[in-house]
Scaffold this motif. Sequence first.
Motif, PDB file in Angstrom:
ATOM      1  N   PHE A   1       7.162  -5.695 -10.526  1.00 27.12           N
ATOM      2  CA  PHE A   1       7.570  -4.394  -9.993  1.00 27.12           C
ATOM      3  C   PHE A   1       6.945  -4.163  -8.623  1.00 27.12           C
ATOM      4  CE2 PHE A   1       7.245  -3.807 -14.644  1.00 27.12           C
ATOM      5  CZ  PHE A   1       8.486  -3.265 -14.952  1.00 27.12           C
ATOM      6  N   ASP A   2       7.697  -3.479  -7.730  1.00 28.92           N
ATOM      7  CA  ASP A   2       7.002  -2.880  -6.601  1.00 28.92           C
ATOM      8  C   ASP A   2       6.404  -1.571  -7.115  1.00 28.92           C
ATOM      9  OD1 ASP A   2       9.083  -1.022  -6.687  1.00 28.92           O
ATOM     10  OD2 ASP A   2      10.108  -1.842  -4.940  1.00 28.92           O
ATOM     11  N   ILE A   3       5.566  -0.926  -6.315  1.00 27.63           N
ATOM     12  CA  ILE A   3       4.835   0.241  -6.816  1.00 27.63           C
ATOM     13  C   ILE A   3       5.768   1.383  -7.231  1.00 27.63           C
ATOM     14  CG2 ILE A   3       3.101   2.004  -6.262  1.00 27.63           C
ATOM     15  CD1 ILE A   3       1.715  -0.091  -4.524  1.00 27.63           C
ATOM     16  N   SER A  33       8.812   1.279  -8.335  1.00 29.15           N
ATOM     17  CA  SER A  33       9.497   0.894  -9.574  1.00 29.15           C
ATOM     18  C   SER A  33       8.549   0.917 -10.760  1.00 29.15           C
ATOM     19  CB  SER A  33      10.110  -0.502  -9.427  1.00 29.15           C
ATOM     20  OG  SER A  33      11.049  -0.532  -8.382  1.00 29.15           O
ATOM     21  N   LYS A  56      -2.075   6.778  -3.561  1.00 28.67           N
ATOM     22  CA  LYS A  56      -1.299   5.532  -3.507  1.00 28.67           C
ATOM     23  C   LYS A  56       0.067   5.739  -4.146  1.00 28.67           C
ATOM     24  CE  LYS A  56      -0.998   1.004  -2.835  1.00 28.67           C
ATOM     25  NZ  LYS A  56      -1.028   0.418  -1.480  1.00 28.67           N
ATOM     26  N   GLU A 114       2.547  -7.132  -9.621  1.00 25.93           N
ATOM     27  CA  GLU A 114       3.272  -7.365  -8.363  1.00 25.93           C
ATOM     28  C   GLU A 114       4.391  -8.388  -8.492  1.00 25.93           C
ATOM     29  OE1 GLU A 114       0.270  -6.132  -4.771  1.00 25.93           O
ATOM     30  OE2 GLU A 114      -0.029  -8.107  -5.652  1.00 25.93           O
ATOM     31  N   ASN A 115       4.310  -9.257  -9.485  1.00 28.25           N
ATOM     32  CA  ASN A 115       5.396 -10.239  -9.674  1.00 28.25           C
ATOM     33  C   ASN A 115       6.544  -9.665 -10.508  1.00 28.25           C
ATOM     34  OD1 ASN A 115       4.018 -10.135 -12.086  1.00 28.25           O
ATOM     35  ND2 ASN A 115       4.227 -12.323 -12.532  1.00 28.25           N
ATOM     36  N   GLU A 154       3.708   6.045  -1.922  1.00 26.08           N
ATOM     37  CA  GLU A 154       4.737   5.025  -2.153  1.00 26.08           C
ATOM     38  C   GLU A 154       6.047   5.667  -2.590  1.00 26.08           C
ATOM     39  OE1 GLU A 154       4.734   1.696  -1.821  1.00 26.08           O
ATOM     40  OE2 GLU A 154       2.638   1.341  -1.281  1.00 26.08           O
ATOM     41  N   TYR A 175      -1.441  -1.597 -10.344  1.00 22.47           N
ATOM     42  CA  TYR A 175      -0.197  -2.098  -9.728  1.00 22.47           C
ATOM     43  C   TYR A 175      -0.328  -3.546  -9.273  1.00 22.47           C
ATOM     44  CZ  TYR A 175      -2.375  -1.746  -5.126  1.00 22.47           C
ATOM     45  OH  TYR A 175      -3.203  -1.927  -4.049  1.00 22.47           O
ATOM     46  N   TYR A 176      -1.535  -3.942  -8.850  1.00 26.25           N
ATOM     47  CA  TYR A 176      -1.774  -5.287  -8.336  1.00 26.25           C
ATOM     48  C   TYR A 176      -1.585  -6.358  -9.409  1.00 26.25           C
ATOM     49  CZ  TYR A 176      -6.211  -4.262 -10.579  1.00 26.25           C
ATOM     50  OH  TYR A 176      -7.172  -3.908 -11.506  1.00 26.25           O
ATOM     51  N   LYS A 231       9.851   6.056  -0.465  1.00 28.58           N
ATOM     52  CA  LYS A 231      11.130   5.669  -1.047  1.00 28.58           C
ATOM     53  C   LYS A 231      12.084   6.861  -1.144  1.00 28.58           C
ATOM     54  CE  LYS A 231      13.075   2.974  -4.868  1.00 28.58           C
ATOM     55  NZ  LYS A 231      12.835   2.369  -6.185  1.00 28.58           N
TER      56      LYS A 231
END
Length: 366
Positions: A324-326, A328, A24, A321-322, A28, A317-318, A32
Amino acid sequence: MKKIAFICGGNSVEREISCLTSLKVVKELKQKGVDCLLIYLDEKMNFHLVKELTPKFVEENKLIKGDFYKKKNISIFKTFKKKYVFDYVCILGHGKNIEEGNLKSYFDIQKIPCLCESIYNGVILQDKHKFKMALNYLNIPSLPHKIIYKYQIERNDKIKQIINKFSFPLIVKPSSLGSSIGINVVETKEKLKESLVQTSYYDDAILVETYIKNKIEINVAILGYENEIYISSLEEVNDSKNILSFYDKYDYSSTNKKRIINPNVDEKIKVKILDTAKKVFDNLHLCGLIRFDFIIDLDQEKVYLNEANLIPGSLAYYLFENQFDIPSLVEKYIELLMKKYQQQELLLNKFDEGFMTKIDLSKLKK
C-alpha cells in the motif's frame, strides 16, 4: 472515503509521537485530495483544531480551541469561528489514557461515531502484564516476568522474590507504556530498588523481565478484520545489545541502520513469528492495524512475543510499502474499523421483558 476527524495528543507521555503519526497520515491524505480534520487534545483534555500541518503546531500555537457535539444525528466540531461537520472520529493517539480506550469512551458517551479498537482489547494490549496473561492462556511463550506495584517497592519480601526469580541483568519497565519510555536495564541487585522507583514515576504497575543478551528483535504488523487480513514485511530491530532509544524507535528513514526491512531470518523462525501473530490476532478478534514485537533468543532458539501495539507509530506504514501507499493503507484501515463499528451498532442494547412493570417491590429481598 468518509470525512474523518483524526485525534492526536492527549494526557500521555507519548503524545508527541501521536502528533507525528497524525501529521503523516493527514498530510498524505490531503495531498491525495481527501477532506479530513486534525484535532489536537492537550494535556488538560481540551480539543483544538490544528490550523497548519507543521511539526511545531503545538509549540507555535497553530491551534483553534473547540469542542465536539452532536445535533440532529450530525457530528460537529465547533470553534468560535466555524463549525466542521464530519462522519467519524479516528483516534491516532499513543500510550496510557488514550490507547486503551479512555478517549473512545468519551466519544461513545456523546454518541459520536468513533473508529478505534474495542476498549476490551485496548486494555489487554496496552497493559503488558494483562497481555502476558492472555498469551499464557493461548500457550504462546513470552519472556519470564514478575509484576510489582508502586506500593510494594518498599517491601523487602517483594524485592527478594525478584532477586530470587531472575539473574542479572534484567529489564524493568512500566506495564502500560511504550516507546521505550521508563525502561531500564538493571545490572546488579543493588541497583534494582532505585530502578523500580524511577520507573514508578511513569506507572504504578512495573514489569520485571528476563534480559536476553544474545537476541534479535523482529516486528511484524497485521492489518485486517475477520476474513480480510494483510500481513506486513518483517522488520529487524538491529541493535540487539541495547534498548532502542525513543528517537531510534521513530526514525523510519532509510539511513537508520538500526531498522532492517525484510531481514535474513531462518525460515522456521519466520513461520513461528507469522503463525503466532495470526493466532493472537484471530483469538482476540482484533481489528485495525496491530504491530507485534518479538524477541528471539539465539542461544535457546526460542521465539517470544514481547508485546503488541494497538496503534503503532505512523501506523507502521513502512512495513506495508510493498502492498500500500500511505493513503491507501489509511483508507483500508478506516474501512476495516468502520466495518467493525457498523457491526457493533446493529447489536441489541436492551432486553425488554416487562420486568419493571411486574416486580413487587415489597417482596424484594433486603
